[in-house]
Design a protein around this motif. Sequence first.
Motif, PDB file in Angstrom:
ATOM      1  N   LEU A  17       0.874  -1.165   0.000  1.00  0.00           N
ATOM      2  CA  LEU A  17       0.000   0.000   0.000  1.00  0.00           C
ATOM      3  C   LEU A  17       0.913   1.217   0.000  1.00  0.00           C
ATOM      4  N   THR A  18       0.718   2.106  -0.965  1.00  0.00           N
ATOM      5  CA  THR A  18       1.612   3.240  -1.146  1.00  0.00           C
ATOM      6  C   THR A  18       0.838   4.543  -1.040  1.00  0.00           C
ATOM      7  N   ASP A  19       1.120   5.297   0.021  1.00  0.00           N
ATOM      8  CA  ASP A  19       0.554   6.638   0.217  1.00  0.00           C
ATOM      9  C   ASP A  19      -0.965   6.640   0.028  1.00  0.00           C
ATOM     10  N   VAL A  20      -1.622   5.684   0.690  1.00  0.00           N
ATOM     11  CA  VAL A  20      -3.058   5.474   0.515  1.00  0.00           C
ATOM     12  C   VAL A  20      -3.864   6.435   1.388  1.00  0.00           C
ATOM     13  N   LYS A  22      -8.012   7.440   2.252  1.00  0.00           N
ATOM     14  CA  LYS A  22      -9.427   7.058   2.122  1.00  0.00           C
ATOM     15  C   LYS A  22     -10.249   7.893   3.086  1.00  0.00           C
ATOM     16  N   ARG A  23     -11.357   8.425   2.568  1.00  0.00           N
ATOM     17  CA  ARG A  23     -12.268   9.205   3.405  1.00  0.00           C
ATOM     18  C   ARG A  23     -13.598   8.474   3.531  1.00  0.00           C
ATOM     19  N   TYR A  24     -14.209   8.624   4.699  1.00  0.00           N
ATOM     20  CA  TYR A  24     -15.551   8.101   4.916  1.00  0.00           C
ATOM     21  C   TYR A  24     -16.564   8.957   4.159  1.00  0.00           C
ATOM     22  N   PRO A  25     -17.776   8.431   3.911  1.00  0.00           N
ATOM     23  CA  PRO A  25     -18.842   9.292   3.377  1.00  0.00           C
ATOM     24  C   PRO A  25     -19.024  10.514   4.283  1.00  0.00           C
ATOM     25  N   GLY A  26     -19.088  11.678   3.688  1.00  0.00           N
ATOM     26  CA  GLY A  26     -19.161  12.901   4.471  1.00  0.00           C
ATOM     27  C   GLY A  26     -17.836  13.608   4.556  1.00  0.00           C
ATOM     28  N   GLY A  27     -16.761  12.923   4.151  1.00  0.00           N
ATOM     29  CA  GLY A  27     -15.469  13.593   4.055  1.00  0.00           C
ATOM     30  C   GLY A  27     -14.503  13.362   5.192  1.00  0.00           C
ATOM     31  N   ARG A  28     -14.947  12.708   6.278  1.00  0.00           N
ATOM     32  CA  ARG A  28     -14.033  12.480   7.400  1.00  0.00           C
ATOM     33  C   ARG A  28     -12.923  11.522   6.985  1.00  0.00           C
ATOM     34  N   LEU A  29     -11.691  11.852   7.410  1.00  0.00           N
ATOM     35  CA  LEU A  29     -10.533  11.066   7.006  1.00  0.00           C
ATOM     36  C   LEU A  29     -10.505   9.720   7.719  1.00  0.00           C
ATOM     37  N   ALA A  30     -10.395   8.642   6.936  1.00  0.00           N
ATOM     38  CA  ALA A  30     -10.221   7.303   7.505  1.00  0.00           C
ATOM     39  C   ALA A  30      -8.754   6.904   7.508  1.00  0.00           C
ATOM     40  N   LEU A  31      -8.081   7.157   6.391  1.00  0.00           N
ATOM     41  CA  LEU A  31      -6.651   6.883   6.271  1.00  0.00           C
ATOM     42  C   LEU A  31      -6.014   8.035   5.519  1.00  0.00           C
ATOM     43  N   GLY A  32      -4.858   8.468   5.973  1.00  0.00           N
ATOM     44  CA  GLY A  32      -4.185   9.585   5.328  1.00  0.00           C
ATOM     45  C   GLY A  32      -2.728   9.306   5.060  1.00  0.00           C
ATOM     46  N   ARG A  59      -9.835  -3.675   4.394  1.00  0.00           N
ATOM     47  CA  ARG A  59     -10.726  -3.750   3.236  1.00  0.00           C
ATOM     48  C   ARG A  59     -10.027  -3.261   1.970  1.00  0.00           C
ATOM     49  N   LEU A  60      -9.160  -2.273   2.103  1.00  0.00           N
ATOM     50  CA  LEU A  60      -8.372  -1.826   0.958  1.00  0.00           C
ATOM     51  C   LEU A  60      -7.408  -2.923   0.503  1.00  0.00           C
ATOM     52  N   ALA A  61      -6.746  -3.558   1.471  1.00  0.00           N
ATOM     53  CA  ALA A  61      -5.782  -4.615   1.144  1.00  0.00           C
ATOM     54  C   ALA A  61      -6.454  -5.769   0.423  1.00  0.00           C
ATOM     55  N   ALA A  66     -11.642   0.775  -2.915  1.00  0.00           N
ATOM     56  CA  ALA A  66     -10.592   1.426  -3.698  1.00  0.00           C
ATOM     57  C   ALA A  66     -10.103   2.647  -2.930  1.00  0.00           C
ATOM     58  N   PRO A  67      -8.809   2.918  -2.934  1.00  0.00           N
ATOM     59  CA  PRO A  67      -8.334   4.125  -2.265  1.00  0.00           C
ATOM     60  C   PRO A  67      -8.766   5.376  -3.018  1.00  0.00           C
ATOM     61  N   ASP A  68      -8.925   6.470  -2.290  1.00  0.00           N
ATOM     62  CA  ASP A  68      -9.202   7.749  -2.949  1.00  0.00           C
ATOM     63  C   ASP A  68      -7.962   8.230  -3.693  1.00  0.00           C
TER      64      ASP A  68
END
Length: 265
Positions: A17-20, A22-32, A59-61, A66-68
């Motif tokens: 996983l490279t510089d992944v 992902k944001r939750y619905p609504g925009g809150r950061l899940a992974l940065g 779930r991404l792995a 899909a990552p943002d």
Amino acid sequence: MSISAVTGHKDTPLLNLTDVTKRYPGGRLALGGVSLGVGRGETVGLVGESGSGKSTLARLALGLLAPDTGSVRFAGHDPYRLRGLSARAVRGRLQFVPQNPGGSLNPGLRAGEAVAFPLGLHGVPRRDRPQAVAALFQRVGLDPGLARRYPRELSGGQLQRVAIARALAPGPELLVCDEPTSALDRTVQAQVLDLLVELQDTAGIGCLFISHDLAVVRHLADRVLVLRHGQVVEERPVADLWRAPRHPYTRALLAAAGDEPADLP
């Protein structure tokens, strides 16, 4: 941006996983900006509090999300974009062990049928499946006679071993384990962890092991990533992290677990 974890040290990484992000619905950061690699035969522990992004990363792995931004690669492929026979072939090499095996097993199928299903998907002839199921049950320390039982007739530890047997059926190279022992008592938990260590040692299966339990990760992992608010704040070999954690959050997790930094044997 978080610290980037080094790639798996035992071999060319299977999972990257490279510089992944992902944001939750609504925009809150899940992974940065999370990066990690898991090599063949290596166990990487991922620890953090609830809501830190551990399950999102799993779930991404697995290609379920899909990552943002950033990229996910397993054996050189993007698991989210695979389709058809290519997806089946590659995903057979990447398997999941859940937190709640009872909830992941069809209550209407016997344990042996649950394990036989992926064997059929991956080309094992019907006539050969009973023998293959028996061998898988023995491999995870279960009496093959338990294959005739329904999930409701099995204990929590037996269910988790069935889930591991099902994950092993396609012959995976890497397991993603999301809190797989959190619902088990300590004795059964230790037995399941010893099984995972044996699989790593004898079969060279890599593992991304996700947990909030630092003692479990210490028992199992080669390296540990500490995740906080969706970012990796520390990544170290397991002995180094327990001996001399660098980040205040890591030190707080160890102290909360009653596991102050100390020399390891």
